[in-house]
Design a protein around this motif. Sequence first.
Motif, PDB file in Angstrom:
ATOM      1  N   GLY A 289       0.999  -1.363  -0.035  1.00  0.00           N
ATOM      2  CA  GLY A 289      -0.201  -0.555   0.095  1.00  0.00           C
ATOM      3  C   GLY A 289       0.676   1.427   0.430  1.00  0.00           C
ATOM      4  O   GLY A 289       0.265   2.708   0.478  1.00  0.00           O
ATOM      5  N   ALA A 290       1.998   1.221  -0.382  1.00  0.00           N
ATOM      6  CA  ALA A 290       2.803   2.295  -1.010  1.00  0.00           C
ATOM      7  C   ALA A 290       2.900   2.754  -2.339  1.00  0.00           C
ATOM      8  O   ALA A 290       4.577   3.063  -2.269  1.00  0.00           O
ATOM      9  CB  ALA A 290       3.867   2.176   0.121  1.00  0.00           C
ATOM     10  N   GLN A 291       1.779   2.932  -2.989  1.00  0.00           N
ATOM     11  CA  GLN A 291       2.018   3.035  -4.340  1.00  0.00           C
ATOM     12  C   GLN A 291       2.547   4.683  -4.603  1.00  0.00           C
ATOM     13  O   GLN A 291       3.594   4.377  -5.497  1.00  0.00           O
ATOM     14  CB  GLN A 291       0.643   2.947  -4.767  1.00  0.00           C
ATOM     15  N   ASP A 292       2.257   4.859  -3.818  1.00  0.00           N
ATOM     16  CA  ASP A 292       2.748   6.714  -4.319  1.00  0.00           C
ATOM     17  C   ASP A 292       4.815   6.656  -4.135  1.00  0.00           C
ATOM     18  O   ASP A 292       5.124   7.361  -4.465  1.00  0.00           O
ATOM     19  CB  ASP A 292       2.041   7.777  -4.271  1.00  0.00           C
ATOM     20  N   LYS A 293       4.923   6.000  -3.040  1.00  0.00           N
ATOM     21  CA  LYS A 293       6.163   6.386  -2.758  1.00  0.00           C
ATOM     22  C   LYS A 293       7.270   5.641  -3.553  1.00  0.00           C
ATOM     23  O   LYS A 293       8.173   5.990  -3.791  1.00  0.00           O
ATOM     24  CB  LYS A 293       6.535   6.163  -1.303  1.00  0.00           C
ATOM     25  N   ALA A 294       6.218   4.758  -4.326  1.00  0.00           N
ATOM     26  CA  ALA A 294       6.684   4.018  -5.097  1.00  0.00           C
ATOM     27  C   ALA A 294       7.725   4.588  -5.944  1.00  0.00           C
ATOM     28  O   ALA A 294       8.872   4.174  -7.199  1.00  0.00           O
ATOM     29  CB  ALA A 294       6.156   1.745  -4.783  1.00  0.00           C
ATOM     30  N   LYS A 295       6.946   4.742  -6.556  1.00  0.00           N
ATOM     31  CA  LYS A 295       6.408   5.257  -8.000  1.00  0.00           C
ATOM     32  C   LYS A 295       7.657   6.771  -7.802  1.00  0.00           C
ATOM     33  O   LYS A 295       8.217   7.011  -8.749  1.00  0.00           O
ATOM     34  CB  LYS A 295       5.247   6.335  -7.976  1.00  0.00           C
ATOM     35  N   GLU A 296       7.595   7.032  -6.525  1.00  0.00           N
ATOM     36  CA  GLU A 296       8.376   8.397  -6.437  1.00  0.00           C
ATOM     37  C   GLU A 296      10.102   7.987  -6.833  1.00  0.00           C
ATOM     38  O   GLU A 296      10.987   9.037  -6.992  1.00  0.00           O
ATOM     39  CB  GLU A 296       7.891   9.012  -5.331  1.00  0.00           C
ATOM     40  N   LEU A 297      10.168   6.642  -6.234  1.00  0.00           N
ATOM     41  CA  LEU A 297      11.729   6.203  -5.828  1.00  0.00           C
ATOM     42  C   LEU A 297      12.129   5.453  -7.457  1.00  0.00           C
ATOM     43  O   LEU A 297      13.601   6.280  -7.790  1.00  0.00           O
ATOM     44  CB  LEU A 297      11.771   5.100  -4.394  1.00  0.00           C
ATOM     45  N   ASN A 298      10.811   5.707  -8.072  1.00  0.00           N
ATOM     46  CA  ASN A 298      11.539   4.609  -9.467  1.00  0.00           C
ATOM     47  C   ASN A 298      11.813   6.085 -10.411  1.00  0.00           C
ATOM     48  O   ASN A 298      12.612   5.733 -11.111  1.00  0.00           O
ATOM     49  CB  ASN A 298       9.906   4.337  -9.735  1.00  0.00           C
ATOM     50  N   ASP A 299      10.888   7.309 -10.256  1.00  0.00           N
ATOM     51  CA  ASP A 299      11.169   8.742 -10.843  1.00  0.00           C
ATOM     52  C   ASP A 299      12.186   8.600 -11.037  1.00  0.00           C
ATOM     53  O   ASP A 299      13.235   9.398 -11.394  1.00  0.00           O
ATOM     54  CB  ASP A 299       9.253   9.325 -10.766  1.00  0.00           C
ATOM     55  N   PHE A 300      12.899   8.445  -9.609  1.00  0.00           N
ATOM     56  CA  PHE A 300      14.414   8.986  -8.907  1.00  0.00           C
ATOM     57  C   PHE A 300      15.579   8.388  -9.783  1.00  0.00           C
ATOM     58  O   PHE A 300      16.309   8.905 -10.587  1.00  0.00           O
ATOM     59  CB  PHE A 300      13.987   9.866  -7.144  1.00  0.00           C
ATOM     60  N   ASN A 301      14.992   7.022  -9.799  1.00  0.00           N
ATOM     61  CA  ASN A 301      16.434   6.235 -10.728  1.00  0.00           C
ATOM     62  C   ASN A 301      16.263   6.684 -11.557  1.00  0.00           C
ATOM     63  O   ASN A 301      17.467   6.448 -12.680  1.00  0.00           O
ATOM     64  CB  ASN A 301      15.445   4.670  -9.938  1.00  0.00           C
ATOM     65  N   GLN A 302      14.742   7.004 -12.423  1.00  0.00           N
ATOM     66  CA  GLN A 302      14.981   7.289 -13.639  1.00  0.00           C
ATOM     67  C   GLN A 302      15.463   8.361 -14.916  1.00  0.00           C
ATOM     68  O   GLN A 302      15.711   8.055 -15.583  1.00  0.00           O
ATOM     69  CB  GLN A 302      13.515   6.703 -14.829  1.00  0.00           C
ATOM     70  N   LYS A 303      15.054   9.542 -13.656  1.00  0.00           N
ATOM     71  CA  LYS A 303      15.750  10.128 -14.033  1.00  0.00           C
ATOM     72  C   LYS A 303      17.204  10.147 -13.974  1.00  0.00           C
ATOM     73  O   LYS A 303      17.982  11.106 -14.913  1.00  0.00           O
ATOM     74  CB  LYS A 303      15.594  12.054 -12.919  1.00  0.00           C
ATOM     75  N   TYR A 304      18.008   9.690 -13.249  1.00  0.00           N
ATOM     76  CA  TYR A 304      19.682   9.595 -13.211  1.00  0.00           C
ATOM     77  C   TYR A 304      19.980   8.347 -13.835  1.00  0.00           C
ATOM     78  O   TYR A 304      20.735   9.015 -14.999  1.00  0.00           O
ATOM     79  CB  TYR A 304      20.379   9.443 -12.065  1.00  0.00           C
ATOM     80  N   LEU A 305      19.418   7.734 -14.447  1.00  0.00           N
ATOM     81  CA  LEU A 305      19.271   6.620 -15.495  1.00  0.00           C
ATOM     82  C   LEU A 305      19.440   6.873 -16.755  1.00  0.00           C
ATOM     83  O   LEU A 305      19.911   6.462 -17.553  1.00  0.00           O
ATOM     84  CB  LEU A 305      18.585   5.157 -15.132  1.00  0.00           C
ATOM     85  N   ASP A 306      17.959   7.962 -16.493  1.00  0.00           N
ATOM     86  CA  ASP A 306      18.489   8.404 -18.113  1.00  0.00           C
ATOM     87  C   ASP A 306      19.725   9.756 -18.217  1.00  0.00           C
ATOM     88  O   ASP A 306      19.956   9.566 -20.197  1.00  0.00           O
ATOM     89  CB  ASP A 306      17.414   9.264 -18.136  1.00  0.00           C
ATOM     90  N   ILE A 307      19.562  10.234 -17.765  1.00  0.00           N
ATOM     91  CA  ILE A 307      20.638  11.186 -17.814  1.00  0.00           C
ATOM     92  C   ILE A 307      22.230  10.335 -18.009  1.00  0.00           C
ATOM     93  O   ILE A 307      23.013  10.897 -18.757  1.00  0.00           O
ATOM     94  CB  ILE A 307      21.315  12.464 -16.724  1.00  0.00           C
ATOM     95  N   VAL A 308      22.312   9.502 -17.818  1.00  0.00           N
ATOM     96  CA  VAL A 308      24.090   8.513 -17.592  1.00  0.00           C
ATOM     97  C   VAL A 308      23.757   7.856 -18.369  1.00  0.00           C
ATOM     98  O   VAL A 308      25.153   7.230 -19.290  1.00  0.00           O
ATOM     99  CB  VAL A 308      24.683   7.924 -16.039  1.00  0.00           C
ATOM    100  N   HIS A 309      22.397   7.158 -18.763  1.00  0.00           N
ATOM    101  CA  HIS A 309      22.466   6.027 -20.187  1.00  0.00           C
ATOM    102  C   HIS A 309      23.763   6.835 -21.732  1.00  0.00           C
ATOM    103  O   HIS A 309      23.754   7.440 -22.572  1.00  0.00           O
ATOM    104  CB  HIS A 309      21.041   5.812 -20.461  1.00  0.00           C
TER     105      HIS A 309
END
Length: 368
Positions: free
Chosen positions: A173-193
Amino acid sequence: MEKKIKVILLLLVVLAVAGVATHMFLTPSTVETVGSKNVTDMIGRDIEIPASVSNVVATSPPMTTVLYMIAPDKLKAVNFQWTDDEMKYVPSQYQNYPVVGGWYGTQDGSYEEFIASEPDIVIESIDEGGDGDSSTVNERQEKFGTIPVIAVKDTTNVEKVSESITFMGEIVGAQDKAKELNDFNQKYLDIVHDRSSKLSDSDKVKVYYAQGDDGLQTTPSHSTHGQLIDLIGGENVADSVAQGNTTGGVQVSIEQVLSWNPDKIITNDPEFYAKVYSDSNWGKLDAVKNKEVYLSPQSPFKWFDRPVGANMIIGVPWTAKILYPDDYKDINMVDTTKEFYSNFYHFDLSDNQAKEILLDSGLKESNL
């Protein structure tokens, strides 16, 4: 007589209404917590779990780390004891989780202690393929009895962790926090890729990952433990000694490291870091001469490795700033660190605290 009957009926109605009200207002927790739902875990098992999960434990550190990041109030135990240094930035309400061990490198889990933590569910890590671990999951389920065991794909690869984070968020029941963590990760993955894809072989810096208090254990490319070097586009100098070993560490000699002469050294070991600049043998290396040795921040989870998992998400921009500082000047590591700690480690850092973490890791103030 007719009047008496009307009075009696009226009294019965009042009593009935009062009874319903008493049930609603005196036993709300019972009414709200009754119920269950069916879920399908990540190896296709259909499992009945409570409709609202309040207590959860995991059998390995990578899964426990995700739970701490997205639902710390629902986490009821951890796999190993935090050190005093790792505890430095853990809020007081989370410092006394029971330690129940687990089934990973140490294989020291205690079913009795897991059960004593009274979890609604248990999270079990499985390899990415999944099928090879079904027997282990079934064994866990047998030992845990009626406590549902949920199989979740391995979260040790920062480039593939999003699916598991999303799934765990839905389960607890922590969907919003999970999305927030994934969004943070994807932001920097996109940059370094994007930026690593533009590096030529001649542009790549040579990196040595020093493990152990003597710095003479390491891991080659394609190992989960050194994955951030590969991700950012560094050249892992230990590839020549891999011999097909991409998971475990390898022992090397100081002579071997001297022959590689890396541009940068990254370590997780504070003892090694504390003495590397005063050691005459290590002092022969360009990385040491040029003050290019870096210690992974430790608290509350290491940024670079040990455990591998979602804790390494903040290690992505940190490693990028180490390997290619000129290419990542647009990343403000003070702000990035404060954001990550506030949102996922539940601790609000001051600017000075964030700077202390980064400077203690070896980053230069001009590169923050």
